[in-house]
Design an enzyme around this catalytic site. Structure first.
Site: not given
Ligand code: PNS
Length: 167
Positions: A19, A43, A92, A130
């Site tokens: 990150h 979550k 990644r 993570s």
């Molecule tokens: O670190 P992560 O868990 O891979 O991050 C995922 C994240 C937070 C980027 C994704 O879950 C997200 O954007 N969540 C917010 C809700 C949202 O906008 N959902 C539609 C995404 S297409």
């Protein structure tokens, strides 16, 4: 010229060297980078949002062009409300691509004015995630090359607390 702002959303549970690498790369491209920790009631993370924000801040120190904040709801709304024109995501391994591509296209459909920018992590961070780090740390493995000391110490403390609680 107006400022180029990017949001870098994620769970950051906890923050890893992968990150931090993406934050640095983003800051080299954008004028301002807002690291956004998602408050996701669905979550069950290891750390609270406040703990995650604090850990990222501790790692980044005082960097005027980088802010760490929390957000709820849609990432595109977080971006638009922050005046950001881009969502940064780290890539990644190839397996990241499918989900990330899907999310990027969904986000574009939701708000065509916000572009997703993918940045590749350095080779040494390619296999860092993570969730893997948490598993390895939980089982007593050494993750010091994958996550900053603040994350490693916080994980060790949290797992010790959980072991104590659960007997
Ligand atoms: O670190 P992560 O868990 O891979 O991050 C995922 C994240 C937070 C980027 C994704 O879950 C997200 O954007 N969540 C917010 C809700 C949202 O906008 N959902 C539609 C995404 S297409």
């Amino acid at each position: 010229m107006s400022e180029r702002i990017a949001v870098y959303p994620g769970s950051f549970d906890p923050v890893t060297y992968g990150h931090l690498d993406i934050v640095d790369r983003s800051a080299a491209i954008f004028d301002r980078v807002l690291v956004g920790v998602l408050e996701n009631p669905g979550k069950t993370p290891l750390f609270t949002v406040d703990e995650r924000v604090e850990m990222i801040r501790a790692c980044l120190g005082d960097r005027p062009r980088i802010e760490v904040t929390t957000f709820r709801g849609l990432t595109v709304d977080f971006a638009a409300n922050s005046g950001a024109s881009a969502i940064v995501r780290g890539l990644r391994v190839i397996s990241d691509f499918e989900t990330e591509f899907q999310m990027a296209l969904m986000n574009r459909r939701l708000n065509p004015a916000v572009n997703t920018v993918f940045l590749m992590t350095s080779f040494s961070n390619v296999f860092i995630s993570s969730s893997l780090i948490k598993e390895v740390c939980h089982l007593g493995g050494n993750v010091t090359e994958m996550a900053p000391p603040v994350s490693v110490e916080a994980m060790q403390r949290r797992f010790a607390e959980l072991r104590e609680r659960d007997g």
